[in-house]
Design a protein around this motif. Structure first.
Motif, PDB file in Angstrom:
ATOM      1  N   THR A  17       0.832  -1.199   0.000  1.00 36.44           N
ATOM      2  CA  THR A  17       0.000   0.000   0.000  1.00 36.44           C
ATOM      3  C   THR A  17       0.875   1.261   0.000  1.00 36.44           C
ATOM      4  O   THR A  17       0.609   2.214  -0.739  1.00 36.44           O
ATOM      5  CB  THR A  17      -0.927  -0.006   1.227  1.00 36.44           C
ATOM      6  OG1 THR A  17      -1.706  -1.209   1.230  1.00 36.44           O
ATOM      7  CG2 THR A  17      -1.856   1.195   1.218  1.00 36.44           C
ATOM      8  N   ALA A  18       1.924   1.276   0.802  1.00 34.27           N
ATOM      9  CA  ALA A  18       2.813   2.426   0.853  1.00 34.27           C
ATOM     10  C   ALA A  18       3.510   2.644  -0.495  1.00 34.27           C
ATOM     11  O   ALA A  18       3.664   3.789  -0.951  1.00 34.27           O
ATOM     12  CB  ALA A  18       3.854   2.246   1.961  1.00 34.27           C
ATOM     13  N   VAL A  21       0.907   4.110  -2.888  1.00 33.87           N
ATOM     14  CA  VAL A  21       0.630   5.503  -2.543  1.00 33.87           C
ATOM     15  C   VAL A  21       1.786   6.386  -2.994  1.00 33.87           C
ATOM     16  O   VAL A  21       1.578   7.480  -3.546  1.00 33.87           O
ATOM     17  CB  VAL A  21       0.381   5.639  -1.017  1.00 33.87           C
ATOM     18  CG1 VAL A  21       0.395   7.100  -0.596  1.00 33.87           C
ATOM     19  CG2 VAL A  21      -0.957   5.008  -0.647  1.00 33.87           C
ATOM     20  N   GLY A  24       1.558   6.818  -6.687  1.00 30.18           N
ATOM     21  CA  GLY A  24       0.446   7.733  -6.984  1.00 30.18           C
ATOM     22  C   GLY A  24       0.827   9.184  -6.765  1.00 30.18           C
ATOM     23  O   GLY A  24       0.507  10.059  -7.571  1.00 30.18           O
ATOM     24  N   ILE A  25       1.550   9.457  -5.682  1.00 30.18           N
ATOM     25  CA  ILE A  25       1.981  10.835  -5.391  1.00 30.18           C
ATOM     26  C   ILE A  25       2.959  11.317  -6.460  1.00 30.18           C
ATOM     27  O   ILE A  25       2.853  12.449  -6.941  1.00 30.18           O
ATOM     28  CB  ILE A  25       2.593  10.920  -3.979  1.00 30.18           C
ATOM     29  CG1 ILE A  25       1.495  10.727  -2.932  1.00 30.18           C
ATOM     30  CG2 ILE A  25       3.310  12.246  -3.781  1.00 30.18           C
ATOM     31  CD1 ILE A  25       1.996  10.605  -1.506  1.00 30.18           C
TER      32      ILE A  25
END
Length: 149
Positions: A17-18, A21, A24-25
């Motif tokens: 998940t990290a 994310v 995505g950033i």
């Protein structure tokens, strides 16, 4: 021991998940940089302002052009900021017979000027180079005469 395996599986999901994310950033930052109006946006705005500025006195103007022993009437149609068209008016049949490339030449020049090219950017063909030069010079003179100052 069963408890330890469950914690490892949850930690793996947190790591995935990290990572997603973080990706995505990074993608959002790249998209923001790509589509943020920077210097290019300012240049486009300046060019739009320049296009709305009036350059010519709008109207239809005629000029006599002498080719050989004949005189032709060249008509120039101007908008405030561009050339609409260039045409030959009152073209006699004898002139059409003597100079068969005259009308297509004027149409070619008119298309180039209507497309937004300046007089200096007009491409001259080798077949009717003399005729094109005479017409381009006449159009250039007419444009200079009817520029707003």
């Amino acid at each position: 021991m069963a408890r330890t395996k469950i914690v490892i599986l949850q930690l793996r999901e947190l790591i995935y998940t990290a990572i997603f994310v973080g990706i995505g950033i990074v993608l959002l930052i790249i998209l923001a940089i790509m589509f943020w109006p920077g210097k290019e946006g300012k240049n486009e705005q300046v060019s739009l302002d320049q296009q709305t500025e009036e350059i010519y006195e709008a109207g239809i103007y005629t000029k006599e052009v002498k080719i050989g022993d004949t005189t032709l009437d060249l008509q120039l149609s101007l908008d405030e900021n561009c050339v609409k068209s260039v045409e030959l008016i009152n073209l006699d049949e004898s002139v059409e017979t003597m100079y068969p490339l005259m009308e297509p030449t004027v149409e070619k020049i008119s298309e180039q000027l209507s497309a937004g090219k300046s007089v200096d950017e007009i491409v001259l063909s080798e077949e009717s180079q003399y005729t094109e030069k005479v017409i381009v010079e006449s159009v250039s003179e007419m444009l200079r005469e009817h520029e707003k100052q």
